[in-house]
Motif scaffolding. Structure first.
Motif, PDB file in Angstrom:
ATOM      1  N   THR A   1       0.841  -1.197   0.000  1.00 40.56           N
ATOM      2  CA  THR A   1       0.000   0.000   0.000  1.00 40.56           C
ATOM      3  C   THR A   1       0.882   1.254   0.000  1.00 40.56           C
ATOM      4  O   THR A   1       2.075   1.213   0.293  1.00 40.56           O
ATOM      5  CB  THR A   1      -0.909   0.064   1.248  1.00 40.56           C
ATOM      6  OG1 THR A   1      -0.093   0.238   2.415  1.00 40.56           O
ATOM      7  CG2 THR A   1      -1.760  -1.179   1.389  1.00 40.56           C
ATOM      8  N   HIS A   2       0.232   2.376  -0.332  1.00 42.98           N
ATOM      9  CA  HIS A   2       0.799   3.707  -0.179  1.00 42.98           C
ATOM     10  C   HIS A   2      -0.209   4.519   0.634  1.00 42.98           C
ATOM     11  O   HIS A   2      -1.323   4.047   0.910  1.00 42.98           O
ATOM     12  CB  HIS A   2       1.078   4.344  -1.538  1.00 42.98           C
ATOM     13  CG  HIS A   2       2.285   3.781  -2.211  1.00 42.98           C
ATOM     14  ND1 HIS A   2       2.251   2.619  -2.959  1.00 42.98           N
ATOM     15  CD2 HIS A   2       3.581   4.207  -2.232  1.00 42.98           C
ATOM     16  CE1 HIS A   2       3.465   2.348  -3.408  1.00 42.98           C
ATOM     17  NE2 HIS A   2       4.294   3.299  -2.989  1.00 42.98           N
ATOM     18  N   PRO A   3       0.156   5.733   1.041  1.00 42.21           N
ATOM     19  CA  PRO A   3      -0.750   6.476   1.926  1.00 42.21           C
ATOM     20  C   PRO A   3      -2.165   6.648   1.402  1.00 42.21           C
ATOM     21  O   PRO A   3      -3.098   6.743   2.197  1.00 42.21           O
ATOM     22  CB  PRO A   3      -0.037   7.821   2.078  1.00 42.21           C
ATOM     23  CG  PRO A   3       1.412   7.478   1.968  1.00 42.21           C
ATOM     24  CD  PRO A   3       1.473   6.406   0.926  1.00 42.21           C
ATOM     25  N   TYR A   4      -2.358   6.662   0.069  1.00 40.46           N
ATOM     26  CA  TYR A   4      -3.703   6.876  -0.468  1.00 40.46           C
ATOM     27  C   TYR A   4      -4.167   5.791  -1.440  1.00 40.46           C
ATOM     28  O   TYR A   4      -5.140   5.978  -2.156  1.00 40.46           O
ATOM     29  CB  TYR A   4      -3.786   8.249  -1.154  1.00 40.46           C
ATOM     30  CG  TYR A   4      -3.970   9.382  -0.161  1.00 40.46           C
ATOM     31  CD1 TYR A   4      -5.236   9.760   0.261  1.00 40.46           C
ATOM     32  CD2 TYR A   4      -2.876  10.052   0.376  1.00 40.46           C
ATOM     33  CE1 TYR A   4      -5.417  10.782   1.183  1.00 40.46           C
ATOM     34  CE2 TYR A   4      -3.037  11.077   1.304  1.00 40.46           C
ATOM     35  CZ  TYR A   4      -4.316  11.428   1.703  1.00 40.46           C
ATOM     36  OH  TYR A   4      -4.482  12.437   2.613  1.00 40.46           O
ATOM     37  N   GLU A   5      -3.521   4.636  -1.438  1.00 34.90           N
ATOM     38  CA  GLU A   5      -3.992   3.522  -2.266  1.00 34.90           C
ATOM     39  C   GLU A   5      -3.252   2.261  -1.879  1.00 34.90           C
ATOM     40  O   GLU A   5      -2.175   2.317  -1.283  1.00 34.90           O
ATOM     41  CB  GLU A   5      -3.793   3.828  -3.763  1.00 34.90           C
ATOM     42  CG  GLU A   5      -2.350   4.119  -4.184  1.00 34.90           C
ATOM     43  CD  GLU A   5      -1.519   2.867  -4.439  1.00 34.90           C
ATOM     44  OE1 GLU A   5      -2.130   1.810  -4.727  1.00 34.90           O
ATOM     45  OE2 GLU A   5      -0.289   2.943  -4.326  1.00 34.90           O
ATOM     46  N   GLY A   6      -3.855   1.110  -2.227  1.00 37.37           N
ATOM     47  CA  GLY A   6      -3.170  -0.135  -1.975  1.00 37.37           C
ATOM     48  C   GLY A   6      -4.097  -1.320  -1.837  1.00 37.37           C
ATOM     49  O   GLY A   6      -5.312  -1.217  -2.100  1.00 37.37           O
ATOM     50  N   THR A   7      -3.519  -2.449  -1.408  1.00 42.42           N
ATOM     51  CA  THR A   7      -4.248  -3.712  -1.322  1.00 42.42           C
ATOM     52  C   THR A   7      -3.911  -4.442  -0.031  1.00 42.42           C
ATOM     53  O   THR A   7      -2.739  -4.524   0.357  1.00 42.42           O
ATOM     54  CB  THR A   7      -3.899  -4.626  -2.517  1.00 42.42           C
ATOM     55  OG1 THR A   7      -4.226  -3.956  -3.734  1.00 42.42           O
ATOM     56  CG2 THR A   7      -4.667  -5.944  -2.446  1.00 42.42           C
ATOM     57  N   ILE A   8      -4.941  -4.942   0.626  1.00 41.99           N
ATOM     58  CA  ILE A   8      -4.800  -5.942   1.672  1.00 41.99           C
ATOM     59  C   ILE A   8      -5.626  -7.145   1.231  1.00 41.99           C
ATOM     60  O   ILE A   8      -6.293  -7.105   0.183  1.00 41.99           O
ATOM     61  CB  ILE A   8      -5.243  -5.413   3.048  1.00 41.99           C
ATOM     62  CG1 ILE A   8      -6.723  -4.985   3.021  1.00 41.99           C
ATOM     63  CG2 ILE A   8      -4.354  -4.246   3.483  1.00 41.99           C
ATOM     64  CD1 ILE A   8      -7.252  -4.537   4.380  1.00 41.99           C
ATOM     65  N   TRP A   9      -5.613  -8.228   2.007  1.00 37.88           N
ATOM     66  CA  TRP A   9      -6.329  -9.439   1.616  1.00 37.88           C
ATOM     67  C   TRP A   9      -7.227  -9.922   2.739  1.00 37.88           C
ATOM     68  O   TRP A   9      -6.892  -9.772   3.922  1.00 37.88           O
ATOM     69  CB  TRP A   9      -5.327 -10.544   1.238  1.00 37.88           C
ATOM     70  CG  TRP A   9      -4.654 -10.285  -0.075  1.00 37.88           C
ATOM     71  CD1 TRP A   9      -5.044 -10.708  -1.313  1.00 37.88           C
ATOM     72  CD2 TRP A   9      -3.452  -9.528  -0.282  1.00 37.88           C
ATOM     73  NE1 TRP A   9      -4.177 -10.269  -2.273  1.00 37.88           N
ATOM     74  CE2 TRP A   9      -3.189  -9.528  -1.674  1.00 37.88           C
ATOM     75  CE3 TRP A   9      -2.595  -8.832   0.566  1.00 37.88           C
ATOM     76  CZ2 TRP A   9      -2.087  -8.883  -2.229  1.00 37.88           C
ATOM     77  CZ3 TRP A   9      -1.498  -8.177   0.021  1.00 37.88           C
ATOM     78  CH2 TRP A   9      -1.259  -8.208  -1.360  1.00 37.88           C
ATOM     79  N   ASP A  10      -8.353 -10.525   2.359  1.00 37.79           N
ATOM     80  CA  ASP A  10      -9.286 -11.020   3.368  1.00 37.79           C
ATOM     81  C   ASP A  10      -8.930 -12.447   3.774  1.00 37.79           C
ATOM     82  O   ASP A  10      -7.894 -13.000   3.366  1.00 37.79           O
ATOM     83  CB  ASP A  10     -10.732 -10.901   2.884  1.00 37.79           C
ATOM     84  CG  ASP A  10     -11.093 -11.862   1.754  1.00 37.79           C
ATOM     85  OD1 ASP A  10     -10.285 -12.774   1.423  1.00 37.79           O
ATOM     86  OD2 ASP A  10     -12.194 -11.716   1.188  1.00 37.79           O
ATOM     87  N   ARG A  11      -9.800 -13.025   4.574  1.00 35.15           N
ATOM     88  CA  ARG A  11      -9.563 -14.372   5.120  1.00 35.15           C
ATOM     89  C   ARG A  11      -9.340 -15.414   4.020  1.00 35.15           C
ATOM     90  O   ARG A  11      -8.572 -16.361   4.198  1.00 35.15           O
ATOM     91  CB  ARG A  11     -10.765 -14.744   5.979  1.00 35.15           C
ATOM     92  CG  ARG A  11     -10.783 -16.151   6.500  1.00 35.15           C
ATOM     93  CD  ARG A  11     -11.969 -16.346   7.416  1.00 35.15           C
ATOM     94  NE  ARG A  11     -12.185 -17.740   7.716  1.00 35.15           N
ATOM     95  CZ  ARG A  11     -12.974 -18.182   8.683  1.00 35.15           C
ATOM     96  NH1 ARG A  11     -13.627 -17.320   9.436  1.00 35.15           N
ATOM     97  NH2 ARG A  11     -13.119 -19.467   8.899  1.00 35.15           N
ATOM     98  N   ASP A  12     -10.004 -15.247   2.878  1.00 33.89           N
ATOM     99  CA  ASP A  12      -9.871 -16.187   1.764  1.00 33.89           C
ATOM    100  C   ASP A  12      -8.826 -15.730   0.759  1.00 33.89           C
ATOM    101  O   ASP A  12      -8.765 -16.246  -0.363  1.00 33.89           O
ATOM    102  CB  ASP A  12     -11.224 -16.354   1.066  1.00 33.89           C
ATOM    103  CG  ASP A  12     -12.276 -16.916   2.004  1.00 33.89           C
ATOM    104  OD1 ASP A  12     -11.944 -17.833   2.793  1.00 33.89           O
ATOM    105  OD2 ASP A  12     -13.425 -16.429   1.978  1.00 33.89           O
ATOM    106  N   ASN A  13      -8.012 -14.745   1.153  1.00 37.15           N
ATOM    107  CA  ASN A  13      -6.961 -14.170   0.319  1.00 37.15           C
ATOM    108  C   ASN A  13      -7.492 -13.519  -0.959  1.00 37.15           C
ATOM    109  O   ASN A  13      -6.823 -13.488  -1.985  1.00 37.15           O
ATOM    110  CB  ASN A  13      -5.881 -15.209  -0.006  1.00 37.15           C
ATOM    111  CG  ASN A  13      -4.928 -15.387   1.156  1.00 37.15           C
ATOM    112  OD1 ASN A  13      -4.705 -14.463   1.933  1.00 37.15           O
ATOM    113  ND2 ASN A  13      -4.365 -16.579   1.290  1.00 37.15           N
ATOM    114  N   LYS A  14      -8.698 -12.966  -0.846  1.00 37.59           N
ATOM    115  CA  LYS A  14      -9.231 -12.136  -1.915  1.00 37.59           C
ATOM    116  C   LYS A  14      -8.845 -10.687  -1.636  1.00 37.59           C
ATOM    117  O   LYS A  14      -8.896 -10.231  -0.483  1.00 37.59           O
ATOM    118  CB  LYS A  14     -10.756 -12.272  -1.983  1.00 37.59           C
ATOM    119  CG  LYS A  14     -11.221 -13.669  -2.374  1.00 37.59           C
ATOM    120  CD  LYS A  14     -12.745 -13.755  -2.385  1.00 37.59           C
ATOM    121  CE  LYS A  14     -13.200 -15.161  -2.755  1.00 37.59           C
ATOM    122  NZ  LYS A  14     -14.693 -15.284  -2.705  1.00 37.59           N
ATOM    123  N   PRO A  15      -8.430  -9.952  -2.670  1.00 34.10           N
ATOM    124  CA  PRO A  15      -7.926  -8.599  -2.436  1.00 34.10           C
ATOM    125  C   PRO A  15      -9.011  -7.624  -1.997  1.00 34.10           C
ATOM    126  O   PRO A  15     -10.155  -7.696  -2.448  1.00 34.10           O
ATOM    127  CB  PRO A  15      -7.337  -8.201  -3.785  1.00 34.10           C
ATOM    128  CG  PRO A  15      -8.056  -9.050  -4.782  1.00 34.10           C
ATOM    129  CD  PRO A  15      -8.344 -10.343  -4.088  1.00 34.10           C
TER     130      PRO A  15
END
Length: 484
Positions: free
Chosen positions: A179-193
């Motif tokens: 991620t960056h301060p104003y955009e990015g990606t994390i993942w949920d329990r099923d590794n969906k972005p």
């Protein structure tokens, strides 16, 4: 009265209250008996980590007149402020491994960044789940095996690498790489972005926490809110405040430990202050949600950090040193068992937090944990008198070093060969030695001075005992011969 005199008098006051005692620490069972009665029902637990947040940037700690932390200060006014809390490893991943396992970083498998947590170790999450809790994480993890091709981040974290956080999972291993301060990606329990854009990262993660807290919870919960700010954005080599925030902090107070040294603080402090302000707003928002959902009276809320920040004044990066700017962390706890304004000056470490939370929930920590519950310090004069005011600090990456901290002294030894490929060294040299009473900003290194030889020998012997308790072989420690 000058700011320096005020700071020194405040430090002396805390130090006298936390005087070192030779008494043996109370047993875990005795500590539990001395603590407040166990709650009638299991409390929810929120641990809120703001990465690289200096302890002296909390207004309630009274050392910085430019800090704007009204919500964190309100936590301290409602609850317990552990004013002399330290990290046992001043770098992100090792500190988190210590926090969650109550073991030293050399025992967790994560003695430097990029390594994976030993899956055989019980964690705060696994222990609470065994007792009927859900374990939930939002934000930065940093305890899965790093992939150098991905900047140290493995991408989505496998379930078996999540340290027992097996219920809600909305995270990334190294948030600063995905991620960056104003955009990015994390993942949920099923590794969906889960992606975000045009929203400040702190606010995005707080939104995810609100989403969880607004849902009806069938079980007591552990929620780990793991923010990146005010840590620097790695590929930009600086902290990034919300748009427009840094301008409000131009010419703000520069802590005295920074003023005497070259570094990046001259340019980066305004953004750091802006990040602090954003974190404070997030903490206030979480508290309001707890009140609106009628969870506040049943939830232990912990605000803390994994390490501090010295802005490249002590080495070539932001932490990884023995100094207070690296190792002192905020530690404020509000909620069941921790109500009522109180400053507690005894020296506590991140290694002690997990057993403290289990203790406060009426649960027994695993016998393999090395930390001690500091819950009795809240209510027991005897526990405060018998508290063992020493903490072991392990240092990696910048150097291979070891240190003992007491309320009065910091004594550090280092492997002067420069080898940082091993978790420990067979031989260390006396490297840094500070008198916290006379020099709280650690500007005068006493290593090698003959008039302090007796105290250095005493601290060296105590350090070796702490190393043995941490499972390390006794090293050779070579006395300093020259002033540094």
């Amino acid at each position: 009265m000058s700011e320096n005199i005020q700071s020194r008098r405040s430090f002396f006051k805390g130090t006298m209250a936390a005087a070192v005692t030779a008494a043996v620490p109370a047993t875990a069972e005795a500590q539990r008996k001395a603590a407040s009665p166990a709650p009638a029902q299991k409390p929810n637990i929120i641990i809120y980590l703001a990465d690289q947040f200096r302890a002296d940037f909390v207004g309630a700690n009274g050392r910085n007149n430019s800090t704007r932390t009204p919500n964190i200060d309100a936590m301290a006014a409602r609850g317990k402020n552990f004013t002399h809390a330290v990290t046992n490893q001043p770098v992100c991943a090792p500190a988190r491994s210590v926090l969650l396992t109550s073991r030293y970083a050399t025992e967790t498998g994560v003695w430097h960044n990029g390594l994976e947590l030993d899956k055989s170790l019980p964690t705060l999450a696994t222990e609470l789940r065994k007792s009927g809790y859900t374990a939930n994480l939002i934000g930065k993890w940093h305890l899965a095996l790093g992939n150098p091709k991905l900047g140290g981040d493995p991408g989505p974290v496998k379930a078996e690498d999540r340290g027992g956080f097996l219920d809600l999972w909305e995270g990334a291993n190294a948030l600063e790489h995905t991620t960056h301060p104003y955009e990015g990606t994390i993942w949920d329990r099923d590794n969906k972005p889960i992606t975000f854009k045009d929203q400040y990262r702190v606010d995005f993660l707080t939104d995810r926490a609100e989403r969880f807290l607004r849902q009806k919870q069938e079980k007591p919960f552990l929620l780990f809110i793991s923010q990146l700010e005010p840590h620097q954005q790695n590929d930009l080599h600086r902290p990034i405040a919300p748009k427009g925030a840094a301008a409000r902090f131009v010419n703000s107070t520069a802590p005295e430990d920074l003023r005497a040294h070259p570094g990046t603080w001259q340019d980066q402090l305004p953004d750091y202050y802006g990040c602090i302000e954003a974190i404070d707003s997030s903490v206030g928002r979480i508290r309001r949600i707890l009140e609106e959902e009628r969870l506040a009276d049943d939830t232990i809320f912990v605000f803390f950090s994994d390490h501090g920040c010295h802005f490249m004044t002590r080495n070539q990066e932001y932490k990884r040193s023995v100094h207070n700017s690296s190792t002192r962390v905020p530690m404020i706890i509000d909620g069941p068992g921790f109500q009522g304004n109180q400053q507690i000056p005894e020296l506590v470490g991140l290694i002690d937090l997990a057993p403290t939370l289990l203790d406060a929930a009426g649960l027994t920590p695993p016998s393999t944990w090395k930390g001690r519950s500091f819950f009795p310090l809240v209510s027991s004069y005897e526990a405060r008198q018998n508290w063992h005011n020493q903490q072991l600090i392990q240092i990696s990456e910048s150097m291979t070093g070891r240190a003992i901290k007491t309320p009065d002294w910091t004594y550090c030894v280092a492997d002067l060969s420069g080898d940082t490929k091993e978790s420990a060294a067979k031989t260390y040299h006396e490297y840094q030695f500070y008198d916290q009473r006379a020099d709280p900003h650690e500007l005068i290194n006493l290593a090698g001075r003959k008039e302090y030889r007796e105290k250095a020998d005493e601290l060296q012997a105590q350090l070796k005992k702490l190393l043995a308790a941490a499972g390390e072989p006794e090293p050779e420690i070579v006395p300093a011969k020259l002033y540094p």
